[in-house]
Design a protein around this motif. Structure first.
Motif, PDB file in Angstrom:
ATOM      1  N   MET A   1       7.824  21.663  52.333  1.00  0.00           N
ATOM      2  CA  MET A   1       8.498  21.894  51.335  1.00  0.00           C
ATOM      3  C   MET A   1      10.055  22.305  51.317  1.00  0.00           C
ATOM      4  O   MET A   1      10.301  23.084  52.090  1.00  0.00           O
ATOM      5  CB  MET A   1       7.478  23.127  50.671  1.00  0.00           C
ATOM      6  CG  MET A   1       7.642  23.788  49.337  1.00  0.00           C
ATOM      7  SD  MET A   1       7.767  22.537  47.889  1.00  0.00           S
ATOM      8  CE  MET A   1       5.610  22.494  48.254  1.00  0.00           C
ATOM      9  N   PRO A   2      10.602  22.090  50.123  1.00  0.00           N
ATOM     10  CA  PRO A   2      12.187  22.412  50.173  1.00  0.00           C
ATOM     11  C   PRO A   2      12.207  23.830  50.158  1.00  0.00           C
ATOM     12  O   PRO A   2      11.336  24.470  49.393  1.00  0.00           O
ATOM     13  CB  PRO A   2      12.825  21.507  48.979  1.00  0.00           C
ATOM     14  CG  PRO A   2      11.754  20.679  48.951  1.00  0.00           C
ATOM     15  CD  PRO A   2      10.249  20.941  49.323  1.00  0.00           C
ATOM     16  N   ARG A   3      13.449  24.446  50.542  1.00  0.00           N
ATOM     17  CA  ARG A   3      13.625  25.720  50.525  1.00  0.00           C
ATOM     18  C   ARG A   3      14.010  26.186  48.987  1.00  0.00           C
ATOM     19  O   ARG A   3      15.269  26.724  48.963  1.00  0.00           O
ATOM     20  CB  ARG A   3      14.418  26.152  51.695  1.00  0.00           C
ATOM     21  CG  ARG A   3      13.805  25.881  53.057  1.00  0.00           C
ATOM     22  CD  ARG A   3      14.694  26.146  54.316  1.00  0.00           C
ATOM     23  NE  ARG A   3      14.783  27.434  54.632  1.00  0.00           N
ATOM     24  CZ  ARG A   3      15.563  28.069  55.410  1.00  0.00           C
ATOM     25  NH1 ARG A   3      16.194  27.384  56.255  1.00  0.00           N
ATOM     26  NH2 ARG A   3      15.748  29.486  55.532  1.00  0.00           N
ATOM     27  N   LEU A   4      13.441  26.001  48.127  1.00  0.00           N
ATOM     28  CA  LEU A   4      13.787  26.322  46.750  1.00  0.00           C
ATOM     29  C   LEU A   4      13.835  27.775  46.327  1.00  0.00           C
ATOM     30  O   LEU A   4      14.966  28.179  45.783  1.00  0.00           O
ATOM     31  CB  LEU A   4      12.795  25.704  45.726  1.00  0.00           C
ATOM     32  CG  LEU A   4      12.780  24.219  45.810  1.00  0.00           C
ATOM     33  CD1 LEU A   4      11.577  23.568  44.991  1.00  0.00           C
ATOM     34  CD2 LEU A   4      14.091  23.410  45.875  1.00  0.00           C
ATOM     35  N   ASP A   5      12.956  28.732  47.174  1.00  0.00           N
ATOM     36  CA  ASP A   5      12.981  29.950  46.727  1.00  0.00           C
ATOM     37  C   ASP A   5      14.104  30.743  47.029  1.00  0.00           C
ATOM     38  O   ASP A   5      14.831  31.550  46.734  1.00  0.00           O
ATOM     39  CB  ASP A   5      11.709  30.641  47.228  1.00  0.00           C
ATOM     40  CG  ASP A   5      10.367  30.116  46.355  1.00  0.00           C
ATOM     41  OD1 ASP A   5      10.606  29.495  45.175  1.00  0.00           O
ATOM     42  OD2 ASP A   5       9.439  30.094  46.832  1.00  0.00           O
ATOM     43  N   PRO A  72      18.780  16.882  46.433  1.00  0.00           N
ATOM     44  CA  PRO A  72      17.520  17.086  47.080  1.00  0.00           C
ATOM     45  C   PRO A  72      17.228  17.249  48.510  1.00  0.00           C
ATOM     46  O   PRO A  72      16.655  17.572  49.274  1.00  0.00           O
ATOM     47  CB  PRO A  72      16.298  16.356  46.401  1.00  0.00           C
ATOM     48  CG  PRO A  72      17.156  15.653  45.200  1.00  0.00           C
ATOM     49  CD  PRO A  72      18.517  15.776  45.618  1.00  0.00           C
ATOM     50  N   LYS A  73      18.257  16.113  49.314  1.00  0.00           N
ATOM     51  CA  LYS A  73      18.251  15.890  50.806  1.00  0.00           C
ATOM     52  C   LYS A  73      18.594  17.218  51.529  1.00  0.00           C
ATOM     53  O   LYS A  73      17.898  17.555  52.453  1.00  0.00           O
ATOM     54  CB  LYS A  73      18.934  14.631  51.266  1.00  0.00           C
ATOM     55  CG  LYS A  73      18.602  13.430  50.544  1.00  0.00           C
ATOM     56  CD  LYS A  73      19.336  12.363  51.036  1.00  0.00           C
ATOM     57  CE  LYS A  73      18.836  10.915  50.388  1.00  0.00           C
ATOM     58  NZ  LYS A  73      19.676   9.752  50.878  1.00  0.00           N
ATOM     59  N   LEU A  80      18.967  24.524  56.801  1.00  0.00           N
ATOM     60  CA  LEU A  80      19.578  24.986  55.753  1.00  0.00           C
ATOM     61  C   LEU A  80      19.938  26.592  55.816  1.00  0.00           C
ATOM     62  O   LEU A  80      19.118  27.316  55.962  1.00  0.00           O
ATOM     63  CB  LEU A  80      18.872  24.533  54.553  1.00  0.00           C
ATOM     64  CG  LEU A  80      19.226  24.890  53.190  1.00  0.00           C
ATOM     65  CD1 LEU A  80      20.617  24.525  52.823  1.00  0.00           C
ATOM     66  CD2 LEU A  80      18.257  24.903  52.203  1.00  0.00           C
ATOM     67  N   VAL A  81      21.192  26.855  55.376  1.00  0.00           N
ATOM     68  CA  VAL A  81      21.505  28.418  55.155  1.00  0.00           C
ATOM     69  C   VAL A  81      21.698  28.477  53.850  1.00  0.00           C
ATOM     70  O   VAL A  81      22.789  27.908  53.270  1.00  0.00           O
ATOM     71  CB  VAL A  81      22.783  28.822  56.066  1.00  0.00           C
ATOM     72  CG1 VAL A  81      23.341  30.074  55.778  1.00  0.00           C
ATOM     73  CG2 VAL A  81      22.435  28.282  57.588  1.00  0.00           C
ATOM     74  N   PRO A  82      20.819  29.368  53.135  1.00  0.00           N
ATOM     75  CA  PRO A  82      20.954  29.320  51.697  1.00  0.00           C
ATOM     76  C   PRO A  82      22.252  29.927  51.322  1.00  0.00           C
ATOM     77  O   PRO A  82      22.825  29.762  49.999  1.00  0.00           O
ATOM     78  CB  PRO A  82      19.835  30.692  51.310  1.00  0.00           C
ATOM     79  CG  PRO A  82      18.887  30.353  52.407  1.00  0.00           C
ATOM     80  CD  PRO A  82      19.613  29.995  53.682  1.00  0.00           C
ATOM     81  N   ASP A  83      22.778  30.855  51.831  1.00  0.00           N
ATOM     82  CA  ASP A  83      24.076  31.596  51.317  1.00  0.00           C
ATOM     83  C   ASP A  83      25.111  30.557  51.277  1.00  0.00           C
ATOM     84  O   ASP A  83      25.982  30.423  50.230  1.00  0.00           O
ATOM     85  CB  ASP A  83      24.497  32.963  52.190  1.00  0.00           C
ATOM     86  CG  ASP A  83      23.572  34.014  52.055  1.00  0.00           C
ATOM     87  OD1 ASP A  83      22.898  33.932  51.156  1.00  0.00           O
ATOM     88  OD2 ASP A  83      23.615  34.732  53.018  1.00  0.00           O
ATOM     89  N   GLN A  84      25.318  29.641  52.156  1.00  0.00           N
ATOM     90  CA  GLN A  84      26.477  28.787  52.293  1.00  0.00           C
ATOM     91  C   GLN A  84      26.193  27.737  51.354  1.00  0.00           C
ATOM     92  O   GLN A  84      27.264  27.169  50.936  1.00  0.00           O
ATOM     93  CB  GLN A  84      26.645  28.219  53.875  1.00  0.00           C
ATOM     94  CG  GLN A  84      26.784  29.430  54.896  1.00  0.00           C
ATOM     95  CD  GLN A  84      26.902  28.846  56.413  1.00  0.00           C
ATOM     96  OE1 GLN A  84      26.673  27.490  56.431  1.00  0.00           O
ATOM     97  NE2 GLN A  84      26.977  29.565  57.418  1.00  0.00           N
ATOM     98  N   TYR A  85      24.871  27.243  51.244  1.00  0.00           N
ATOM     99  CA  TYR A  85      24.622  26.020  50.232  1.00  0.00           C
ATOM    100  C   TYR A  85      24.960  26.560  48.788  1.00  0.00           C
ATOM    101  O   TYR A  85      25.652  25.835  48.122  1.00  0.00           O
ATOM    102  CB  TYR A  85      23.130  25.730  50.358  1.00  0.00           C
ATOM    103  CG  TYR A  85      22.737  24.798  49.381  1.00  0.00           C
ATOM    104  CD1 TYR A  85      23.227  23.399  49.796  1.00  0.00           C
ATOM    105  CD2 TYR A  85      22.245  25.165  48.151  1.00  0.00           C
ATOM    106  CE1 TYR A  85      22.803  22.339  48.710  1.00  0.00           C
ATOM    107  CE2 TYR A  85      21.669  24.049  47.245  1.00  0.00           C
ATOM    108  CZ  TYR A  85      21.999  22.624  47.622  1.00  0.00           C
ATOM    109  OH  TYR A  85      21.738  21.609  46.783  1.00  0.00           O
ATOM    110  N   VAL A  86      24.475  27.936  48.550  1.00  0.00           N
ATOM    111  CA  VAL A  86      24.908  28.248  47.268  1.00  0.00           C
ATOM    112  C   VAL A  86      26.545  28.495  46.782  1.00  0.00           C
ATOM    113  O   VAL A  86      27.112  28.044  45.920  1.00  0.00           O
ATOM    114  CB  VAL A  86      24.244  29.915  46.928  1.00  0.00           C
ATOM    115  CG1 VAL A  86      24.747  30.327  45.684  1.00  0.00           C
ATOM    116  CG2 VAL A  86      22.682  29.433  46.805  1.00  0.00           C
ATOM    117  N   ALA A  87      26.969  29.081  47.965  1.00  0.00           N
ATOM    118  CA  ALA A  87      28.419  29.388  47.868  1.00  0.00           C
ATOM    119  C   ALA A  87      29.204  27.925  47.655  1.00  0.00           C
ATOM    120  O   ALA A  87      30.263  27.687  46.809  1.00  0.00           O
ATOM    121  CB  ALA A  87      29.221  30.096  49.125  1.00  0.00           C
ATOM    122  N   GLY A  88      28.726  27.005  48.504  1.00  0.00           N
ATOM    123  CA  GLY A  88      29.420  25.719  48.388  1.00  0.00           C
ATOM    124  C   GLY A  88      29.240  24.759  47.010  1.00  0.00           C
ATOM    125  O   GLY A  88      30.154  24.245  46.683  1.00  0.00           O
TER     126      GLY A  88
END
Length: 626
Positions: A1-5, A72-73, A80-88
């Motif tokens: 399951m993707p780390r959507l939360d 989605p990939k 996956l690091v959520p902080d970096q993904y959201v910031a980028g």
């Protein structure tokens, strides 16, 4: 399951950072507005703050107004690091773009949940299909094993026939090698022949009945004639014996001379036979001594001898009286055949018992409720393999289980129409099996259990959608086909009563008694009117009396509420008359549904006030004028 939360949790801090960025830009550009030469030198440039600079790993800034890219990939990456993904991804996004991105994440999460549920259902369906294939393969392997056993039996019979052609043995009077005249096709004739053989054996061999009591199917296979018992150590003759082979035992009788007290009868036998030993064929081993190699130079001693090894350490050697007597070959062959038949019978009995246990375990594991039906389980284990006729074809009870699997799937995925149709089909099948009580009980038990589950689902749906006439008509139709019309009627009327009480509680008394009575009476009689109209269109006419009774009870409940509200007013006064008239005005709408309860409204209100009858617990509580 993707780390959507994890990603969605960081959207709000990113928006705050963007707002802070805009504020800094605004303050940094206010100093150079309205240039004045006499003003002091401009404020020096603000030095760059390193910790606010974007990290090197972030993607380059997008143009203003560009929507963030949803990949989605990236969410499937385990690192996956959520902080970096959201910031980028949302570094330069506006608030609306952030909200759109969040909506995309939620939509993707919902799609993933739907796909997971579909995969679960598909895996369950495939598992059931594989189980059926495995059961089919098991039955085919059982049939193959039976065919191989029959092939082995036929091969042994052919070998026996060839040996008989070589030796041409005579089995004697008590042998079951029947002549053409004695061959019978009737089971009764064969049983009578076997009984006569056993009676002849009891008569000719003393004490034989002690070793071989009469039992169904027991018969003499061969009277092997006279033999001589040898000493195990010296191979010297000890005494004369007679060997009888039965289908399940080997009887050894000793031959003894009769005592001659009177004149000798030339016609009578000079010796008598007395039963000496008897073994079960499954407990002994008969060995041909000619193949043991112990007769070095002693052809006459052991070439025509056999050894009988018992279950313990004892062994006995017997030799034919005549050299090269064919009785020995015939006896060894018949012993092998008899042992094979006994083992085959034991295997068949064991397979039947195993199949009975498998039947019990199979049905009990699939339906634990069947364990409470002890008599039905015992009957199923005794029947072994019951066949029923379905659409001109013979089917066993496993076919019924496959139909139950399909019915369970239909109930699980809320396919109500196919489930109800399958229940009707199985009930019709049970009614058609008039001569098979066990199958009828089994099918009815299985169907009623699933029918109860399906009825519970439909009753819950009926209570939820009782205010929609089309859905109510559909649910009532299904429940009627299942035989639950009484439960449907009670559930529907109970749901409508709850609706009246809920709507009545929403009418709050705010000082105007006339307005309050108008609201309460409108709620009661409008809901009663709609209920009666819907009941007439959804339920069969014979049930209409129940709906009229329910409507009368609700009118009486309204009278209880009206009595409480008018308890502080003067009877016959202006306020009293106005409230009664408004209530009867709304009660007149029931005439459109074929009911006339106008005279019932306000009846015995004074008596209820004098007796201080309180309203039921489910009636109006917030609307009391006092």
């Amino acid at each position: 399951m993707p780390r959507l939360d994890l990603v969605s949790d960081h959207l709000h801090p990113q928006a705050e950072r963007y707002t802070s960025d805009l504020v800094k830009r605004r303050y940094s550009t206010r100093f150079n507005q309205d240039f004045d030469p006499s003003a002091p030198p401009p404020v020096p440039a603000v030095p760059s703050v390193g910790k606010y600079a974007p990290a090197e790993r972030l993607p380059p800034a997008r143009a203003a107004g560009a929507a963030p890219n949803f990949d989605p990939k990236a969410l499937h990456d385990p690192n996956l690091v959520p902080d970096q993904y959201v910031a980028g991804t949302l570094g330069d996004a506006t608030e609306n773009q952030i909200r759109d991105f969040q909506d995309q994440l939620r939509s993707y999460k919902q799609d993933a949940s739907t796909k997971l549920q579909q995969n679960l259902l598909q895996n369950r369906t495939q598992f059931i299909k594989i189980s059926k294939e495995a059961e089919k393969l098991k039955s085919e392997m059982r049939a193959l094993r039976n065919l191989m056993s029959e092939l082995k039996t036929n091969t042994t019979a052919l070998r026996s026939a060839s040996n008989k052609g070589e030796g041409g043995p005579d089995l004697g009077e008590m042998s079951t090698g029947l002549s053409k005249r004695d061959k019978r096709s009737s089971v009764a004739d064969r049983t009578a022949l076997w009984n006569s053989q056993m009676q002849a054996l009891y008569k000719s061999v003393e004490a034989s009945q002690k070793f071989l009591p009469n039992a169904p199917g027991r018969h003499v296979v061969q009277n092997a004639g006279p033999w001589i018992e040898l000493d195990n150590a010296t191979y010297k003759a000890r005494r004369a014996m007679q060997i009888f082979l039965l289908n399940d035992h080997l009887l050894i009788a000793s031959r003894k001379k009769r005592k001659t007290e009177g004149p000798i009868d030339a016609k009578g036998p000079m010796s008598k036979m007395v039963a000496d030993r008897c073994w079960s064929l499954l407990d002994i081993e008969v060995v041909d001594m000619a193949s043991t190699g112990e007769s070095s130079g002693g052809r006459n001693k052991l070439a025509d001898a056999i050894m009988v090894r018992g279950g313990g350490q004892d062994s006995f050697i017997y030799r034919t009286e005549k050299p090269e007597d064919p009785e020995k070959k015939t006896l060894l062959l018949n012993v092998r055949k008899a042992v094979e038949e006994l083992r085959k019978g034991l295997r068949s009995e064991m397979e039947a018992n195993n199949k009975a246990r498998e039947t019990i375990n199979y049905f009990a594991s699939r339906d634990p409720g069947l364990l409470q039906k002890t008599e039905l389980l015992e009957t199923l284990s005794d029947v072994k393999d019951m066949l029923i006729e379905v659409d001109g074809k013979q089917q066993n009870l496993r076919w019924v289980e496959s139909q139950m699997d399909e019915l369970d799937i239909d109930i699980a995925v809320q396919e109500i129409e196919p489930a109800v149709a399958r229940v009707e089909k199985l009930r019709g099948l049970a009614r058609g099996l008039k001569n098979n009580v066990v199958a009828v009980d089994f099918i009815n038990f299985k169907v009623e259990e699933r029918c109860s589950k399906l009825g519970t689902v439909l009753i819950r749906e009926l209570k939820t959608t009782h205010n929609e006439q089309s859905k109510t008509r559909r649910n009532v139709s299904w429940l009627t086909r299942l035989g639950f019309e009484d439960r449907a009627r009670e559930a529907y009327l109970a749901a409508r009563s709850d609706t009246i009480h809920k709507r009545a509680r929403q009418c709050i008394f705010q000082g105007d008694l006339h307005l309050y009575i108008w609201q309460i009476s409108f709620v009661y009689f409008m809901v009663i009117h709609n209920t009666v109209k819907c009941f007439q269109g959804c339920f069969p006419p014979p049930m209409m009396s129940t709906c009229v009774k329910w409507a009368k009870q609700e009118v009486e409940a309204f009278n209880s509420v009206l009595a409480r509200q008018l308890s502080s007013t003067e009877k016959g006064g202006e306020v009293w008359k106005t409230c009664i008239d408004r209530a009867k005005e709304h009660a007149s709408m029931l005439s459109e549904a074929g009911l006339d309860f106008t005279d019932l409204v306000g009846r015995d209100v004074d008596e209820q006030n004098s007796q201080q009858i309180s309203a039921p617990a489910g009636d109006v509580g917030l609307g009391v004028a006092s």
